[in-house]
Design a protein around this motif. Structure first.
Motif, PDB file in Angstrom:
ATOM      1  N   GLU A 245       0.836  -1.190   0.000  1.00 57.37           N
ATOM      2  CA  GLU A 245       0.000   0.000   0.000  1.00 57.37           C
ATOM      3  C   GLU A 245       0.882   1.256   0.000  1.00 57.37           C
ATOM      4  N   PRO A 246       0.482   2.296  -0.740  1.00 59.14           N
ATOM      5  CA  PRO A 246       1.286   3.532  -0.760  1.00 59.14           C
ATOM      6  C   PRO A 246       1.420   4.125   0.639  1.00 59.14           C
ATOM      7  N   LEU A 247       2.634   4.542   0.993  1.00 63.35           N
ATOM      8  CA  LEU A 247       2.898   5.162   2.284  1.00 63.35           C
ATOM      9  C   LEU A 247       3.460   6.556   2.027  1.00 63.35           C
ATOM     10  N   MET A 248       2.619   7.575   2.243  1.00 63.39           N
ATOM     11  CA  MET A 248       3.029   8.944   1.984  1.00 63.39           C
ATOM     12  C   MET A 248       3.817   9.477   3.182  1.00 63.39           C
ATOM     13  N   ARG A 249       5.044   9.895   2.925  1.00 63.95           N
ATOM     14  CA  ARG A 249       5.882  10.431   3.992  1.00 63.95           C
ATOM     15  C   ARG A 249       6.953  11.318   3.354  1.00 63.95           C
ATOM     16  N   PRO A 250       7.590  12.198   4.142  1.00 68.23           N
ATOM     17  CA  PRO A 250       8.668  13.016   3.584  1.00 68.23           C
ATOM     18  C   PRO A 250       9.851  12.132   3.184  1.00 68.23           C
ATOM     19  N   VAL A 251      10.328  12.288   1.963  1.00 74.85           N
ATOM     20  CA  VAL A 251      11.453  11.492   1.475  1.00 74.85           C
ATOM     21  C   VAL A 251      12.492  12.412   0.834  1.00 74.85           C
ATOM     22  N   THR A 252      13.706  11.901   0.767  1.00 69.73           N
ATOM     23  CA  THR A 252      14.807  12.620   0.136  1.00 69.73           C
ATOM     24  C   THR A 252      14.912  12.195  -1.317  1.00 69.73           C
ATOM     25  N   ILE A 253      14.868  13.174  -2.220  1.00 67.47           N
ATOM     26  CA  ILE A 253      14.949  12.871  -3.650  1.00 67.47           C
ATOM     27  C   ILE A 253      16.228  12.106  -3.971  1.00 67.47           C
ATOM     28  N   LEU A 285      12.767  18.224   1.313  1.00 66.25           N
ATOM     29  CA  LEU A 285      12.137  16.919   1.171  1.00 66.25           C
ATOM     30  C   LEU A 285      10.863  17.062   0.343  1.00 66.25           C
ATOM     31  N   VAL A 286      10.371  15.951  -0.164  1.00 65.60           N
ATOM     32  CA  VAL A 286       9.080  15.934  -0.851  1.00 65.60           C
ATOM     33  C   VAL A 286       8.230  14.848  -0.205  1.00 65.60           C
ATOM     34  N   VAL A 287       6.915  15.031  -0.247  1.00 64.31           N
ATOM     35  CA  VAL A 287       6.009  14.036   0.319  1.00 64.31           C
ATOM     36  C   VAL A 287       5.584  13.083  -0.793  1.00 64.31           C
ATOM     37  N   ALA A 288       5.949  11.814  -0.635  1.00 66.07           N
ATOM     38  CA  ALA A 288       5.629  10.824  -1.663  1.00 66.07           C
ATOM     39  C   ALA A 288       5.791   9.431  -1.079  1.00 66.07           C
ATOM     40  N   ASP A 289       5.329   8.436  -1.820  1.00 67.53           N
ATOM     41  CA  ASP A 289       5.639   7.055  -1.490  1.00 67.53           C
ATOM     42  C   ASP A 289       7.015   6.741  -2.079  1.00 67.53           C
ATOM     43  N   PHE A 290       7.946   6.348  -1.227  1.00 65.05           N
ATOM     44  CA  PHE A 290       9.334   6.191  -1.647  1.00 65.05           C
ATOM     45  C   PHE A 290       9.456   5.197  -2.801  1.00 65.05           C
ATOM     46  N   ASN A 291       8.827   4.028  -2.688  1.00 67.70           N
ATOM     47  CA  ASN A 291       8.961   3.006  -3.726  1.00 67.70           C
ATOM     48  C   ASN A 291       8.374   3.473  -5.059  1.00 67.70           C
ATOM     49  N   GLN A 292       7.257   4.206  -4.993  1.00 69.09           N
ATOM     50  CA  GLN A 292       6.677   4.697  -6.245  1.00 69.09           C
ATOM     51  C   GLN A 292       7.555   5.773  -6.873  1.00 69.09           C
ATOM     52  N   LEU A 293       8.195   6.595  -6.030  1.00 71.34           N
ATOM     53  CA  LEU A 293       9.107   7.607  -6.559  1.00 71.34           C
ATOM     54  C   LEU A 293      10.304   6.935  -7.223  1.00 71.34           C
ATOM     55  N   VAL A 294      10.816   5.869  -6.607  1.00 72.16           N
ATOM     56  CA  VAL A 294      11.902   5.092  -7.213  1.00 72.16           C
ATOM     57  C   VAL A 294      11.464   4.555  -8.571  1.00 72.16           C
ATOM     58  N   GLN A 295      10.220   4.082  -8.625  1.00 75.76           N
ATOM     59  CA  GLN A 295       9.711   3.548  -9.886  1.00 75.76           C
ATOM     60  C   GLN A 295       9.680   4.613 -10.982  1.00 75.76           C
ATOM     61  N   VAL A 296       9.328   5.845 -10.625  1.00 77.32           N
ATOM     62  CA  VAL A 296       9.319   6.943 -11.604  1.00 77.32           C
ATOM     63  C   VAL A 296      10.713   7.128 -12.187  1.00 77.32           C
ATOM     64  N   SER A 365       4.296   6.689 -14.517  1.00 77.59           N
ATOM     65  CA  SER A 365       5.105   7.736 -13.875  1.00 77.59           C
ATOM     66  C   SER A 365       4.340   9.052 -13.819  1.00 77.59           C
ATOM     67  N   HIS A 366       3.676   9.384 -14.907  1.00 75.64           N
ATOM     68  CA  HIS A 366       2.881  10.614 -14.959  1.00 75.64           C
ATOM     69  C   HIS A 366       1.781  10.592 -13.908  1.00 75.64           C
ATOM     70  N   GLY A 367       1.102   9.438 -13.775  1.00 76.76           N
ATOM     71  CA  GLY A 367       0.037   9.327 -12.785  1.00 76.76           C
ATOM     72  C   GLY A 367       0.559   9.435 -11.360  1.00 76.76           C
ATOM     73  N   ILE A 368       1.702   8.804 -11.074  1.00 74.64           N
ATOM     74  CA  ILE A 368       2.288   8.854  -9.725  1.00 74.64           C
ATOM     75  C   ILE A 368       2.650  10.288  -9.366  1.00 74.64           C
ATOM     76  N   VAL A 369       3.312  10.987 -10.270  1.00 80.06           N
ATOM     77  CA  VAL A 369       3.754  12.354  -9.999  1.00 80.06           C
ATOM     78  C   VAL A 369       2.554  13.283  -9.815  1.00 80.06           C
ATOM     79  N   GLU A 370       1.530  13.122 -10.650  1.00 80.07           N
ATOM     80  CA  GLU A 370       0.332  13.966 -10.512  1.00 80.07           C
ATOM     81  C   GLU A 370      -0.373  13.733  -9.189  1.00 80.07           C
ATOM     82  N   ARG A 371      -0.442  12.473  -8.731  1.00 76.44           N
ATOM     83  CA  ARG A 371      -1.089  12.186  -7.449  1.00 76.44           C
ATOM     84  C   ARG A 371      -0.317  12.790  -6.280  1.00 76.44           C
ATOM     85  N   ASN A 372       0.942  13.083  -6.488  1.00 78.28           N
ATOM     86  CA  ASN A 372       1.754  13.720  -5.449  1.00 78.28           C
ATOM     87  C   ASN A 372       1.798  15.234  -5.619  1.00 78.28           C
ATOM     88  N   GLY A 373       0.901  15.774  -6.441  1.00 71.39           N
ATOM     89  CA  GLY A 373       0.786  17.221  -6.594  1.00 71.39           C
ATOM     90  C   GLY A 373       1.807  17.830  -7.530  1.00 71.39           C
TER      91      GLY A 373
END
Length: 403
Positions: A245-253, A285-296, A365-373
C-alpha cells in the motif's frame, strides 16, 4: 482521495439518527401521503370530521359561530397532510360550501360575516402552506437520498479506480523488472565467478592439506563481500517488485535516485554510457511514497538508456526552484518526433520497434507524480536527445496527506 470524508458531500453515516424526534415526526408526516383517493380510509375520516363539525357548527353552537369556524381547521390540515395541494383545494371547496349558507342566509351582522370569511381564509392559507411545505420537504428528501445513492456509487467507482491504478503500477513494475533482468544477471555474474574461483582454490588447498590460515581468512572475506554485494542487488530488486500500500511520507529525492540507479545503473555500464549526477547541496524533502518515486526514476532512466547508443551521456540533475523540487533526466539519444510528444503519457503507447516494454512506464510515472501534486515536463529534439523533468512540491512541515 475518499469522497466520504469530503466536506459538503453527504454519505449514509451523515443521515440524522433514527431517535431524533423532530426528524422522525417529519418523516412520518411525509410517509402519511395517500396514494389512492376515495378507497383510502383517510378520505372517510376527513369526510366524517366535516360531517361532525358541520353538525356542531349548525346544531350545537348558538353564538359566536364566526369564531368557532376555526374548528374546520383540523380537517383542512388533515387533508393537506394526506392529499397535499389537491386535498386542500377539495376540502377548501367543501369548507366554503359549509360556511356560506350560515354566513349569507342566517348571519345578519356584516362584521361577523367578515370575521367568518377571515377565519376561513386563515385556515385555508395555513393548510395550503402546510401542503406546499410537505411537498417541498418530500422533494428535498428524495433529492437528498438520490445524492447519497450517487455518492455511494461514486465512492465505489473511486475505490475500484484506485485498485486498478495499483494494479497498473504493479504491471509497470513487472515490465521494468523484465528489462532489468539481463543487466542484473550480468552484474551478478562477475562476483559469483569470483566466489567460484576462491571456493575452488580453497577446496584444492584443503584436499592437499596445504593452506595458509591468514590466506584462507582473506579468501573467505572476499567471498563474503561478493555474496553481500549480490545479496544487496537482489534485495533491491525484491523491494522494488514488492506490492504494498502507498505510504506517503517526507522522502529525500537523492535517496530515491540512488535506489533507482542501484537497479538500472548496470544497464548504463553495459552500454558504456557515461552517467553524470548534478545535485544541489540543499534540497527540501518531498512528500511521496518512496517506492513509487523510485519507480518513476527507474522508468525515466530506462527510457533514456534505451534511447541512446554506446558512448552517449546520461545526466541526472536535481535543484530547487522556490517551492518546487526539480529532477531532470537528460539523454543524448535519438530524441522524440514532434508528432509523438502529445502521446508520451498515453498508456501502451511506445515508439520502439523491438519489444522492450508495454508502453506503461511513462503513463504510470505521470500518474504517480500527478497524485503527489506535481507534474512531468518534456523537452526533446530529434537527433539531439530528450529531457524529462519531474517537478514536485517541497515539503514545508505541513500535515501529511492520507495515503
Amino acid at each position: 482521495m475518499n469522497l466520504k470524508n469530503k466536506p459538503g458531500i453527504p454519505h449514509r453515516e451523515n443521515l440524522p439518527p433514527k431517535d431524533n424526534s423532530s426528524t422522525g415526526i417529519t418523516v412520518r408526516l411525509l410517509q402519511a401521503k395517500a396514494k389512492t383517493g376515495v378507497r383510502n380510509h383517510h378520505f372517510w375520516i376527513i369526510t366524517g370530521l366535516f360531517i361532525v363539525f358541520s353538525y356542531i357548527y349548525y346544531g350545537v353552537l348558538t353564538s359566536f359561530q364566526d369564531i368557532y369556524v376555526i374548528i374546520f381547521f383540523y380537517p383542512l390540515i388533515y387533508a393537506a397532510i394526506i392529499y397535499r395541494v389537491r386535498g386542500v383545494i377539495v376540502s377548501g371547496l367543501v369548507f366554503l360550501g359549509i360556511l356560506l349558507p350560515q354566513a349569507l342566509l342566517f348571519g345578519h351582522d356584516p362584521i361577523a360575516l367578515m370575521r367568518t370569511l377571515l377565519f376561513a381564509l386563515f385556515a385555508y392559507l395555513v393548510a395550503s402552506l402546510a401542503a406546499t411545505l410537505l411537498n417541498y420537504l418530500e422533494h428535498q428528501l428524495e433529492t437528498y437520498k438520490e445524492i447519497l445513492s450517487l455518492n455511494d456509487e461514486l465512492n465505489e467507482s473511486i475505490e475500484k479506480l484506485q485498485k486498478t491504478q495499483q494494479q497498473l503500477i504493479q504491471a509497470a513494475k513487472l515490465s521494468s523488472l523484465g528489462q532489468l533482468s539481463a543487466a542484473i544477471a550480468h552484474e551478478l555474474n562477475n562476483p559469483l565467478a569470483g566466489v567460484l574461483v576462491y571456493t575452488k582454490l580453497m577446496k584444492d588447498k584443503l584436499a592437499r592439506d596445504k593452506f595458509d590460515k591468514e590466506q584462507l581468512q582473506n579468501n573467505l572475506a572476499k567471498i563474503e563481500s561478493a555474496i553481500e554485494y549480490c545479496g544487496g542487488i537482489i534485495r533491491g530488486l525484491l523491494d522494488f517488485a514488492h506490492q504494498s500500500e502507498p505510504l506517503m511520507r517526507p522522502v529525500t529525492i537523492g535517496r530515491a535516485i540512488d535506489k533507482a540507479m542501484s537497479l538500472v545503473g548496470h544497464q548504463a555500464k553495459v552500454k558504456m554510457i557515461e552517467v553524470v549526477r548534478e545535485e544541489s547541496p540543499s534540497l527540501s524533502l518531498v512528500v511521496a511514497d518512496f517506492n513509487q518515486l523510485v519507480q518513476v526514476f527507474i522508468n525515466l532512466v530506462i527510457n533514456a538508456i534505451q534511447a541512446m547508443n554506446e558512448g552517449c551521456k546520461l545526466t541526472i540533475r536535481t535543484w530547487q526552484d522556490g517551492d518546487w523540487v526539480r529532477v531532470s533526466v537528460n539523454d543524448t539519444g535519438c530524441g522524440i518526433p514532434p508528432e509523438n510528444m502529445d502521446k508520451l503519457f498515453t498508456p501502451f503507447f511506445t515508439t520502439r520497434d523491438e519489444v522492450k516494454g508495454v508502453g506503461l512506464g511513462l503513463a504510470i510515472s505521470h500518474g504517480i507524480v500527478e497524485r503527489n501534486g506535481g507534474r512531468i515536463e518534456v523537452q526533446s529534439e530529434v537527433g539531439k536527445g530528450s529531457t524529462f523533468t519531474v517537478i514536485l512540491p517541497a515539503y514545508k512541515g505541513e500535515a501529511l496527506p492520507k495515503s
